[in-house]
Design a protein around this motif. Structure first.
Motif, PDB file in Angstrom:
ATOM      1  N   ILE A 143       0.837  -1.212   0.000  1.00  0.00           N
ATOM      2  CA  ILE A 143       0.000   0.000   0.000  1.00  0.00           C
ATOM      3  C   ILE A 143       0.864   1.252   0.000  1.00  0.00           C
ATOM      4  CG2 ILE A 143      -1.556   1.346   1.485  1.00  0.00           C
ATOM      5  CD1 ILE A 143      -2.913  -1.359   2.190  1.00  0.00           C
ATOM      6  N   ALA A 144       1.971   1.222   0.743  1.00  0.00           N
ATOM      7  CA  ALA A 144       2.862   2.389   0.790  1.00  0.00           C
ATOM      8  C   ALA A 144       3.475   2.682  -0.570  1.00  0.00           C
ATOM      9  CB  ALA A 144       3.964   2.164   1.824  1.00  0.00           C
ATOM     10  N   GLN A 145       3.715   1.637  -1.376  1.00  0.00           N
ATOM     11  CA  GLN A 145       4.235   1.862  -2.726  1.00  0.00           C
ATOM     12  C   GLN A 145       3.236   2.612  -3.598  1.00  0.00           C
ATOM     13  OE1 GLN A 145       7.331   1.103  -4.465  1.00  0.00           O
ATOM     14  NE2 GLN A 145       7.847   1.225  -2.297  1.00  0.00           N
ATOM     15  N   SER A 163      -2.893   5.145   4.289  1.00  0.00           N
ATOM     16  CA  SER A 163      -2.561   3.742   4.575  1.00  0.00           C
ATOM     17  C   SER A 163      -3.612   3.092   5.468  1.00  0.00           C
ATOM     18  CB  SER A 163      -1.187   3.655   5.243  1.00  0.00           C
ATOM     19  OG  SER A 163      -0.185   4.147   4.376  1.00  0.00           O
ATOM     20  N   THR A 164      -4.078   3.822   6.469  1.00  0.00           N
ATOM     21  CA  THR A 164      -5.064   3.260   7.400  1.00  0.00           C
ATOM     22  C   THR A 164      -6.351   2.885   6.676  1.00  0.00           C
ATOM     23  OG1 THR A 164      -4.153   4.544   9.234  1.00  0.00           O
ATOM     24  CG2 THR A 164      -6.412   3.720   9.476  1.00  0.00           C
ATOM     25  N   ILE A 165      -6.827   3.797   5.817  1.00  0.00           N
ATOM     26  CA  ILE A 165      -8.070   3.534   5.078  1.00  0.00           C
ATOM     27  C   ILE A 165      -7.879   2.391   4.099  1.00  0.00           C
ATOM     28  CG2 ILE A 165      -9.686   4.507   3.400  1.00  0.00           C
ATOM     29  CD1 ILE A 165      -9.259   7.231   4.789  1.00  0.00           C
ATOM     30  N   MET A 166      -6.754   2.387   3.395  1.00  0.00           N
ATOM     31  CA  MET A 166      -6.503   1.326   2.423  1.00  0.00           C
ATOM     32  C   MET A 166      -6.433  -0.037   3.095  1.00  0.00           C
ATOM     33  SD  MET A 166      -6.260   2.353  -0.794  1.00  0.00           S
ATOM     34  CE  MET A 166      -5.136   1.174  -1.557  1.00  0.00           C
ATOM     35  N   LEU A 167      -5.744  -0.120   4.218  1.00  0.00           N
ATOM     36  CA  LEU A 167      -5.665  -1.385   4.949  1.00  0.00           C
ATOM     37  C   LEU A 167      -7.058  -1.873   5.349  1.00  0.00           C
ATOM     38  CD1 LEU A 167      -2.578  -0.864   7.284  1.00  0.00           C
ATOM     39  CD2 LEU A 167      -2.917  -2.798   5.725  1.00  0.00           C
ATOM     40  N   ILE A 227      -4.652  -4.594  -5.509  1.00  0.00           N
ATOM     41  CA  ILE A 227      -3.419  -4.079  -4.905  1.00  0.00           C
ATOM     42  C   ILE A 227      -2.203  -4.621  -5.644  1.00  0.00           C
ATOM     43  CG2 ILE A 227      -2.027  -3.977  -2.806  1.00  0.00           C
ATOM     44  CD1 ILE A 227      -4.635  -2.374  -2.621  1.00  0.00           C
ATOM     45  N   ASP A 228      -2.209  -5.922  -5.907  1.00  0.00           N
ATOM     46  CA  ASP A 228      -1.064  -6.541  -6.580  1.00  0.00           C
ATOM     47  C   ASP A 228      -0.882  -6.007  -8.001  1.00  0.00           C
ATOM     48  OD1 ASP A 228      -0.321  -8.034  -4.405  1.00  0.00           O
ATOM     49  OD2 ASP A 228      -1.392  -9.848  -5.036  1.00  0.00           O
ATOM     50  N   ASP A 229      -1.991  -5.741  -8.692  1.00  0.00           N
ATOM     51  CA  ASP A 229      -1.890  -5.153 -10.034  1.00  0.00           C
ATOM     52  C   ASP A 229      -1.220  -3.792  -9.955  1.00  0.00           C
ATOM     53  OD1 ASP A 229      -2.616  -4.705 -12.916  1.00  0.00           O
ATOM     54  OD2 ASP A 229      -3.895  -3.171 -12.015  1.00  0.00           O
ATOM     55  N   ALA A 230      -1.622  -2.969  -9.000  1.00  0.00           N
ATOM     56  CA  ALA A 230      -1.055  -1.632  -8.858  1.00  0.00           C
ATOM     57  C   ALA A 230       0.432  -1.703  -8.540  1.00  0.00           C
ATOM     58  CB  ALA A 230      -1.797  -0.860  -7.765  1.00  0.00           C
ATOM     59  N   VAL A 231       0.799  -2.528  -7.598  1.00  0.00           N
ATOM     60  CA  VAL A 231       2.197  -2.600  -7.173  1.00  0.00           C
ATOM     61  C   VAL A 231       3.069  -3.178  -8.282  1.00  0.00           C
ATOM     62  CG1 VAL A 231       3.791  -3.597  -5.480  1.00  0.00           C
ATOM     63  CG2 VAL A 231       1.547  -2.746  -4.749  1.00  0.00           C
TER      64      VAL A 231
END
Length: 612
Positions: free
Chosen positions: A37-39, A333-337, A350-354
Motif C-alpha cells: 500500500i505504501a508503494q 494507509s489506514t483507510i486502504m488497509l 493491490i497486486d496489479d497496482a504494485v
C-alpha cells in the motif's frame, strides 16, 4: 517495525541479470500488505522525511508547483535533497527505491535558472514534432541535472474551448496535431527499441526521464471550458477527438498516465473503471502505472475530502495505481488497509497496482542506479538549451496582421532608425512572458522571476547600436506624439495563471494593455506583440494597429521574438487554434458547421522575401 533490517530477505530482485517478471514476483512475494500500500502513495516533499521514507517504504515523492528545497536552489542542492530522501528509502526493510516526480511542463519549470520553453499552445503553432522531441530531450537533461527521474508531462489535452484555464497546456484543438506532438515522449524517455511490446514502459538511459501523458481523458472538452468540470460527449467523439493522443503515447512507450480531475458524462474520471481499467489497461494494453492528479481522489466526493474513505475505494477499484496523496500518508494507509481487510478492495487490485509501479521502477533501472550524481548539473539552463528555446520561440510566432495590404508590409522592422518606442506591461517582465507553471504553480508577475532574456532585452540586442530605444511601460498619448518615434513595439497580454484561476469567460486583453495600445497606436506606427495562453478578443482593435503577432507564452528566451520582428528569420507559425471574433461564438473549432472565425485554424502570414 517496517524499517528493521531482515537477514532472511531473498535478494534475487536486486539481480539485474534476472528477467524483470522474476524480479517483480520475487520482491512482491516478500512484501507485506502495508509495504504494498505504501508503494501506491505519492507524497509532496514537504510531508516527507528520510525517516518516513525508511519506516513506511513510501513509493514516490513529488515537488508540486513551487515546492522547492529553497528559493533559487542550485542543481546540486536539488540532487542532495532527492538523494537524502532516496537514502531513506534504500534503508527500508526491502530497500525499494522511491521515484521522484515534478511538473516539468515547459522545461524544468520549478527550478531557478532552468530553461523555460514556450508553452504547448505555442509549440502546436510550430507544426514541428522533431523540435518538440528535442525539447523533450533537453527537459529530461535538465530534470536529471537536479536528480529527478520523473516528469508529469506531456499534457495531451485537446482544448476545445479557450475559456479553459489550462488551454495553453494543450498543443491544439485538433487531435492530429496533438498526436504528432507526442514525439516529445521519445525526447523525454528515449526512442523505443525495434520490436518493443506495445504498452510496456520504457526508459532509454540515465539522461532520460519517465514521462506521464495527461489528463486521461477529455479534460479539454468540458462544458464552457470550466476547469475540472463535466465533458458531455458520446463514445465516438471521445475516441476520435480526445483518445488518439493516448493511443499514440502508449505506442511510444509512455511509462505513466495521469487521470483527469474532470468528469465524463457526469462520472468523475478518477472513479471511471470502464475507461481506466477496461479501456486503458485492457483495450489499449497499457502496462505502466496510472497516477491520480493532486488530491484528485479527494474530489470524487463533494465537498472535497468529506468522504475520503469512499473516494479511495472508488478510485482504487477504478484502476488508479498510485495516489498523489499528497500530505497525509497515515490516513491513506489506514483507510486502504481497512478496505483490503474488509474485502472491499480485492488483493488482486493491490497486486496489479504494485506490479505496475515496480515494472516502471525496474524498467528505468532505478534499482541499479537509485542515487543521482552530479554528472548533469551543467545541463541546467545550458546555452544549447537556451538556443533551442529561442528557436522554438521563433517558430511559434504567428503573424496575424502586417499592414493594410501585402504591398505595404510593416514587418520586418528596420534595425537602423532614429528612435523606437517599446511599451507595454509585458515588454520587460520575465514572469509575464513565461506564464503559469513557472517557478511557482500560478507563476509570478516579476521581472526577475528567473534567468533569461526579456523581449525588451532581445530588442536592445537586435537593433543597430546607433538606434535609440525608449522604454515606457504605460506611456500617455501626448508623450508618444511629442517624441517623434519612427515606430513603436507594444507588448501586452494576460497575467500568469493556471488551472481554475485561468478560467475566463470574456477573454479580453486585460488592462493596462488596452489603454497602452490606445495611447500608442493612435499616435505612431505600431506593432502589437500579444503575450497570451490562448486567442483573445482583438477584432475591435485590429484596425488601429499596424501589425499584430501572437507570441503566446514564449518562456525565458525573449530574443526569439526580436529575431523575427527584425527579419533575421521569417514568420512560419500557423494557428493551431481557431481565433474567434467574439466569445459568443465559443466553443468553435475547425470543422464545425457554422465556422466563422476572425483568423481560421492554420492561418499565419509570412515575411519570407520581404527585405528590411
Amino acid at each position: 517495525m517496517p524499517g528493521d533490517p531482515n537477514p532472511n530477505i531473498d535478494l534475487l530482485y536486486k539481480d539485474p541479470s534476472q528477467p524483470m517478471n522474476i524480479r517483480i514476483k520475487n520482491l512482491m512475494d516478500q512484501m507485506t500488505l502495508e509495504e504494498k500500500i505504501a508503494q501506491m502513495a505519492q507524497l509532496d516533499r514537504v510531508a516527507a522525511t528520510p525517516d518516513i521514507m525508511r519506516d513506511f517504504s513510501i513509493g514516490s515523492l513529488l515537488s508540486g508547483g513551487g515546492s522547492v528545497p529553497r528559493e533559487e536552489a542550485t542543481a546540486e542542492e536539488w540532487v542532495e535533497m532527492v538523494n537524502g530522501f532516496q537514502n531513506g528509502s534504500l534503508s527500508s526493510r526491502l530497500g525499494i527505491p522511491m521515484i521522484y516526480g515534478v511538473d516539468a511542463v515547459h522545461g524544468h519549470n520549478n527550478v531557478y535558472k532552468a530553461t523555460i520553453f514556450p508553452h504547448n499552445v505555442a509549440l502546436g503553432a510550430t507544426r514541428d514534432p522533431e523540435l518538440v522531441k528535442r525539447i523533450g530531450a533537453a527537459t529530461a537533461l535538465e530534470a536529471r541535472a537536479t536528480g529527478i527521474p520523473y516528469v508529469f508531462a506531456p499534457c495531451i489535452a485537446v482544448c476545445r474551448d479557450p475559456r479553459w484555464g489550462r488551454c495553453y497546456e494543450s498543443y491544439s484543438e485538433d487531435h492530429k496535431i496533438v498526436e504528432q506532438m507526442t514525439e516529445i515522449i521519445e525526447g523525454l524517455q528515449g526512442e523505443l527499441p525495434p520490436n518493443s511490446r506495445k504498452g510496456v514502459p520504457y526508459l532509454g538511459g540515465k539522461d532520460k526521464v519517465v514521462a506521464c501523458a495527461k489528463h486521461f481523458v477529455g479534460d479539454g472538452g468540458t462544458t464552457n471550458g470550466i476547469n475540472e468540470n463535466n465533458t458531455v460527449i458520446d463514445w465516438h467523439e471521445l475516441l476520435s477527438i480526445h483518445m488518439p493522443g493516448y493511443y499514440h503515447s502508449i505506442i511510444k512507450g509512455v511509462s505513466t498516465i495521469m487521470v483527469s480531475f474532470s468528469s465524463l458524462n457526469g462520472l468523475k474520471m478518477h472513479a471511471n473503471r470502464n475507461l481506466v481499467t477496461n479501456f486503458l489497461k485492457g483495450t489499449l494494453r497499457f502496462k505502466g502505472f496510472v497516477i491520480s492528479d493532486w488530491q484528485g481522489v479527494d474530489k470524487i466526493t463533494y465537498p472535497e475530502h468529506a468522504n475520503y474513505s469512499d473516494s479511495l475505494l472508488k478510485a482504487i477499484n477504478a484502476g488508479i495505481d498510485m495516489v498523489m496523496v499528497p500530505y497525509d500518508h497515515t490516513e491513506f494507509s489506514t483507510i486502504m488497509l481497512s478496505h483490503v481487510k474488509n474485502n472491499l478492495i480485492p488483493m488482486s487490485r493491490i497486486d496489479d497496482a504494485v506490479k505496475r509501479i515496480l515494472r516502471v521502477k525496474f524498467s528505468m533501472g532505478l534499482f541499479e542506479n537509485p542515487i543521482a550524481d552530479y554528472s548533469f548539473v551543467d545541463e541546467l539552463g545550458s546555452q544549447a538549451h537556451r538556443d533551442l528555446a529561442r528557436e522554438a520561440v521563433r517558430k511559434s510566432l504567428v503573424l496575424l496582421k502586417n499592414g493594410e495590404n501585402a504591398d505595404n508590409p510593416v514587418l520586418p522592422l528596420p534595425k537602423k532608425t532614429s528612435k523606437i518606442l517599446v511599451a507595454g506591461s509585458h515588454a520587460n517582465n520575465m514572469g509575464l512572458q513565461c506564464g503559469g507553471w513557472t517557478i511557482t504553480w500560478q507563476g509570478l508577475d516579476s521581472k526577475n522571476l528567473t534567468v533569461g532574456t526579456t523581449i525588451l532585452d532581445g530588442i536592445l540586442n537586435a537593433v543597430d547600436p546607433n538606434t535609440e530605444i525608449v522604454y515606457s511601460e504605460i506611456p500617455d498619448s501626448e508623450f508618444v506624439k511629442a517624441e517623434n518615434f519612427s515606430y513603436a513595439i507594444v507588448v501586452v497580454g494576460e497575467p500568469p495563471y493556471t488551472e481554475t484561476a485561468g478560467d475566463n469567460t470574456n477573454l479580453t486583453i486585460p488592462e493596462p494593455g488596452l489603454s497602452t495600445m490606445k495611447n500608442v497606436c493612435g499616435s505612431v506606427k505600431c506593432v502589437v506583440v500579444l503575450i497570451s495562453g490562448r486567442p483573445l478578443v482583438v477584432e475591435p482593435y485590429l484596425s488601429s494597429v499596424d501589425a499584430l503577432m501572437a507570441a503566446w507564452l514564449p518562456g525565458t528566451e525573449g530574443q526569439g521574438v526580436a529575431d523575427v520582428l527584425f527579419g533575421d528569420y521569417g514568420f512560419t507559425g500557423k494557428l493551431s487554434r481557431t481565433w474567434f471574433k467574439t466569445v459568443d461564438q465559443l466553443p468553435m473549432n475547425v470543422g464545425d458547421e457554422h465556422y466563422d472565425p476572425l483568423f481560421p485554424f492554420g492561418f499565419g502570414l509570412t515575411t519570407e522575401g520581404i527585405g528590411v
